[in-house]
Design a protein around this motif. Sequence first.
Motif, PDB file in Angstrom:
ATOM      1  N   MET A 118       0.830  -1.207   0.000  1.00  0.00           N
ATOM      2  CA  MET A 118       0.000   0.000   0.000  1.00  0.00           C
ATOM      3  C   MET A 118       0.864   1.256   0.000  1.00  0.00           C
ATOM      4  SD  MET A 118      -3.172  -1.002   2.468  1.00  0.00           S
ATOM      5  CE  MET A 118      -2.189  -1.530   3.869  1.00  0.00           C
ATOM      6  N   ASP A 119       1.954   1.174  -0.715  1.00  0.00           N
ATOM      7  CA  ASP A 119       2.835   2.344  -0.812  1.00  0.00           C
ATOM      8  C   ASP A 119       2.420   3.102  -2.073  1.00  0.00           C
ATOM      9  OD1 ASP A 119       4.772   4.153  -0.446  1.00  0.00           O
ATOM     10  OD2 ASP A 119       6.478   2.762  -0.635  1.00  0.00           O
ATOM     11  N   PHE A 120       1.474   4.011  -1.890  1.00  0.00           N
ATOM     12  CA  PHE A 120       0.764   4.572  -3.036  1.00  0.00           C
ATOM     13  C   PHE A 120       1.538   5.715  -3.708  1.00  0.00           C
ATOM     14  CE2 PHE A 120      -2.677   3.090  -0.130  1.00  0.00           C
ATOM     15  CZ  PHE A 120      -3.007   1.956  -0.874  1.00  0.00           C
ATOM     16  N   PRO A 121       1.689   5.641  -5.024  1.00  0.00           N
ATOM     17  CA  PRO A 121       2.416   6.701  -5.732  1.00  0.00           C
ATOM     18  C   PRO A 121       1.729   8.054  -5.629  1.00  0.00           C
ATOM     19  CG  PRO A 121       1.385   5.165  -7.295  1.00  0.00           C
ATOM     20  CD  PRO A 121       1.240   4.577  -5.932  1.00  0.00           C
ATOM     21  N   ALA A 122       0.398   8.084  -5.525  1.00  0.00           N
ATOM     22  CA  ALA A 122      -0.287   9.380  -5.440  1.00  0.00           C
ATOM     23  C   ALA A 122       0.105  10.115  -4.166  1.00  0.00           C
ATOM     24  CB  ALA A 122      -1.790   9.170  -5.499  1.00  0.00           C
ATOM     25  N   SER A 123       0.296   9.343  -3.094  1.00  0.00           N
ATOM     26  CA  SER A 123       0.716   9.963  -1.826  1.00  0.00           C
ATOM     27  C   SER A 123       2.116  10.552  -1.976  1.00  0.00           C
ATOM     28  CB  SER A 123       0.719   8.927  -0.707  1.00  0.00           C
ATOM     29  OG  SER A 123      -0.574   8.404  -0.545  1.00  0.00           O
ATOM     30  N   HIS A 124       2.987   9.773  -2.633  1.00  0.00           N
ATOM     31  CA  HIS A 124       4.351  10.279  -2.864  1.00  0.00           C
ATOM     32  C   HIS A 124       4.312  11.547  -3.701  1.00  0.00           C
ATOM     33  CE1 HIS A 124       6.975   7.038  -1.239  1.00  0.00           C
ATOM     34  NE2 HIS A 124       5.846   6.327  -1.363  1.00  0.00           N
ATOM     35  N   LEU A 125       3.470  11.537  -4.717  1.00  0.00           N
ATOM     36  CA  LEU A 125       3.389  12.694  -5.608  1.00  0.00           C
ATOM     37  C   LEU A 125       2.944  13.925  -4.816  1.00  0.00           C
ATOM     38  CD1 LEU A 125       3.747  12.972  -8.766  1.00  0.00           C
ATOM     39  CD2 LEU A 125       1.262  13.037  -8.879  1.00  0.00           C
ATOM     40  N   GLN A 126       1.956  13.708  -3.955  1.00  0.00           N
ATOM     41  CA  GLN A 126       1.470  14.813  -3.137  1.00  0.00           C
ATOM     42  C   GLN A 126       2.609  15.397  -2.315  1.00  0.00           C
ATOM     43  OE1 GLN A 126       0.574  14.558   0.580  1.00  0.00           O
ATOM     44  NE2 GLN A 126      -1.403  15.642   0.691  1.00  0.00           N
ATOM     45  N   ALA A 127       3.397  14.500  -1.708  1.00  0.00           N
ATOM     46  CA  ALA A 127       4.495  14.958  -0.858  1.00  0.00           C
ATOM     47  C   ALA A 127       5.612  15.573  -1.683  1.00  0.00           C
ATOM     48  CB  ALA A 127       5.029  13.780  -0.042  1.00  0.00           C
ATOM     49  N   ASP A 128       5.999  14.893  -2.753  1.00  0.00           N
ATOM     50  CA  ASP A 128       7.150  15.357  -3.539  1.00  0.00           C
ATOM     51  C   ASP A 128       6.894  16.711  -4.201  1.00  0.00           C
ATOM     52  OD1 ASP A 128       8.518  13.127  -2.822  1.00  0.00           O
ATOM     53  OD2 ASP A 128       8.238  12.047  -4.718  1.00  0.00           O
ATOM     54  N   PHE A 129       5.635  17.003  -4.512  1.00  0.00           N
ATOM     55  CA  PHE A 129       5.342  18.284  -5.160  1.00  0.00           C
ATOM     56  C   PHE A 129       4.718  19.294  -4.180  1.00  0.00           C
ATOM     57  CE2 PHE A 129       6.164  15.619  -8.743  1.00  0.00           C
ATOM     58  CZ  PHE A 129       6.660  16.471  -9.726  1.00  0.00           C
ATOM     59  N   GLY A 130       4.685  18.927  -2.933  1.00  0.00           N
ATOM     60  CA  GLY A 130       4.220  19.856  -1.912  1.00  0.00           C
ATOM     61  C   GLY A 130       2.751  20.223  -2.038  1.00  0.00           C
ATOM     62  N   LEU A 131       1.959  19.268  -2.483  1.00  0.00           N
ATOM     63  CA  LEU A 131       0.534  19.549  -2.701  1.00  0.00           C
ATOM     64  C   LEU A 131      -0.228  19.188  -1.425  1.00  0.00           C
ATOM     65  CD1 LEU A 131       0.358  17.985  -6.278  1.00  0.00           C
ATOM     66  CD2 LEU A 131       0.727  20.386  -5.683  1.00  0.00           C
ATOM     67  N   GLN A 132       0.057  19.955  -0.375  1.00  0.00           N
ATOM     68  CA  GLN A 132      -0.369  19.516   0.955  1.00  0.00           C
ATOM     69  C   GLN A 132      -1.868  19.467   1.164  1.00  0.00           C
ATOM     70  OE1 GLN A 132       2.073  22.373   2.736  1.00  0.00           O
ATOM     71  NE2 GLN A 132       3.918  21.131   2.480  1.00  0.00           N
ATOM     72  N   ARG A 133      -2.607  20.265   0.420  1.00  0.00           N
ATOM     73  CA  ARG A 133      -4.058  20.294   0.626  1.00  0.00           C
ATOM     74  C   ARG A 133      -4.772  19.197  -0.178  1.00  0.00           C
ATOM     75  NH1 ARG A 133      -8.472  22.859   0.228  1.00  0.00           N
ATOM     76  NH2 ARG A 133      -8.158  23.498  -1.929  1.00  0.00           N
ATOM     77  N   ALA A 134      -3.992  18.526  -1.024  1.00  0.00           N
ATOM     78  CA  ALA A 134      -4.627  17.570  -1.949  1.00  0.00           C
ATOM     79  C   ALA A 134      -4.985  16.259  -1.263  1.00  0.00           C
ATOM     80  CB  ALA A 134      -3.699  17.291  -3.113  1.00  0.00           C
ATOM     81  N   ILE A 135      -6.183  15.782  -1.512  1.00  0.00           N
ATOM     82  CA  ILE A 135      -6.498  14.395  -1.174  1.00  0.00           C
ATOM     83  C   ILE A 135      -6.122  13.559  -2.403  1.00  0.00           C
ATOM     84  CG2 ILE A 135      -8.358  14.933   0.433  1.00  0.00           C
ATOM     85  CD1 ILE A 135     -10.178  13.891  -2.088  1.00  0.00           C
ATOM     86  N   VAL A 136      -5.977  12.250  -2.204  1.00  0.00           N
ATOM     87  CA  VAL A 136      -5.569  11.436  -3.358  1.00  0.00           C
ATOM     88  C   VAL A 136      -6.600  10.342  -3.635  1.00  0.00           C
ATOM     89  CG1 VAL A 136      -3.118  11.873  -3.012  1.00  0.00           C
ATOM     90  CG2 VAL A 136      -4.160   9.846  -1.977  1.00  0.00           C
TER      91      VAL A 136
END
Lengths: 364, 316
Positions: free
Chosen positions: B102-120
């Motif tokens: 369950m190591d989800f790429p969308a979560s990584h993307l959120q973190a790596d691009f600083g999209l802190q308000r984004a749900i995935v």
Amino acid sequence: MAKSCVMITAGDGYLGLQVATRYLERTDEPVLIWVHAQEQPDFQAKQQRVASQLNRFADRLTFGGGDLVDEQPFQGVKPERVKLIIHSAAVTRFNVDADTAQQVNVEGATKLMEFASRCPSLQAIGLMSTVYTSGLRAGPIREVAFDDSGGFANHYERSKWQAETMLMSQFAELPWRVLRVATAIADDESGKVTQQNAFHNTLKLFFYGLLSLIPGKPQTPLYFVTGRFAADAVFELMQQPASQMIYHIAHTRQESASLGELIDSAFEVFLQEEDFKQRRLLKPLYTDAEAFDLLVQGVNSFGGGVVNQAVSSVAPFARQLFIDKAIENQHLVERLSAYRAPDPRQLVRSACEYLIQTRWGRTR
Amino acid sequence: MSDVFIDHLSFALGDETHSVEDAAKNGKTLSTAAVLREAGFIQHHVCRDGASAYDLAKRAVEPIREKLGDIGAIVYATCIPINGNIGSFDKYRQSRDVKHLMDFPASHLQADFGLQRAIVLGLNQQACTGLLGSLEVARMLLLTEPETRRVLCVTSDRFPTDALYEQSYNLISDGAAACVVSMEPKGYRLVAWHGITNGAMSQASDDETVGSYFNHTHRLIQETFSKAKLTIQDIAWVVPQNTNMKAWQILSRLLPIEFKRVYFRSVPEVAHLISGDNIVNLKYLDDEGTIRPGEKALLVMAGYGLNWQCVILEKR
């Protein structure tokens, strides 16, 4: 001296065998079944197969064999023994190549006509042909000789037209009759199918979801008969004293289904099958000739072997599915003792039911 | 209905380029190179060893990093479900701890691009149609969640190293595509979306997939028109997936629309980028300036499942 006989070429074939059976069952004439065989073992196998089916008539049955591409394919048959010939041997695939069609359907038929010319007591020669020797012409299709001005959809049609023309011109003195048969889609009105052709192959592709296009216009009439109707008609027409006659062993436009009705009827039957219904396959789309040509070209690169083979078998007939022919059968109706056309949609439905039940003959 | 818009198109391709001849020679295709060339393919793109689908996703989003703004949601589509996890299966085997699954790429993307308000949200059962599906999910989010003003849609796939790179007679490329869906009237207005799923054919053979392609695609498009109260005459461009060019020559006759209006110029050099083809082709069309303001484009996709999805966009 032996009684002269009825000779049937390709007498082991689908229609040839049924015609032979009628002669054996309904007359006391001896029958000579001529089979296509290049080698002796092939001849023996075919002879054995037919003999076992017709063993109750063994005393009236003889066999001959050869290859229509040979120089003298009928050299084993004594001309003086033959009083009636029905020539049903031909390559009937729509996708036959030009050379084979010429060699078998034209030159082979010519050899048969030459042989017939040497039969001193010949009373009648029937050339089995197709209503599609009318080629690509539309409108009324009368029981007359055609010219080739309309062109043809495939080499099969052209070669059968050439054979007809040859018979009616260069062998005009023979007691000929041309028997143009429509497409046989079932053995009889029960829908049983013994021999499959492009009709059955196309339905198979639709049933298994392998083809979603059909060339043609939904209103184009299609001309279907049963094997029984065709064989009965051939038998009866060959008894007629009048020669130099052309017959359409077909039903009229009013008695025939259209392409659209064929597809609708087939899908009505398919949808009664649970696994077909579950797959929610859609009816095919009607395409123009160019789009279907593209599919035929493309099927090499986006279709597997089965699809490729089946589409290739249908493609050479595709142009006919745009042509509104009104086949006439006046000569036939006048000569047959009890002409009757089946309900064309019911015939299609019955054939489809049989095809589904047997999974196109695999579980017959 | 409030309008939503699609903008900031971007894509990334697998970092190695191979000709169809090399692909065939290396056992990556079922068809011969000649057949694939005839279909319109010249080359395809494959990830180097060690590069993941997530690496491709990052590369696709990187060029639009500055345009992302206040992303409220990331819809992350993968054609192959295993690309929806970047965890190590070996680690799971060793530890038996499912967190590695369950190591989800969308979560990584959120973190790596600083999209802190984004749900995935992950979308992994629509195969090649996933990106078009994500546009509809984005539209629904924008219209139902007042705090969501911008959605990042991403699709990214790489095939397993030993996989065939041919599906249903099409040459495949590893790659990713991305775009931003928002209520800001820029780029393309999302005019209509429509989808069909025929689950009974989820394991269709290649021949069945091809067999059902024309009539299902035709139905999909007609139903989309009906939904949008439009006709084919309203469409300036068809932007399909990168498939055998003959298939669209046929479909263009069925719709009908002139074949020159079917825009998939990227077929030879990009091949079939799983669910990213529409974005790639639309970007080509846009970058060339070929599509003019007010013109409508019909984006069409078919995929395993079997799924068919269609979107109509209008150039601003």
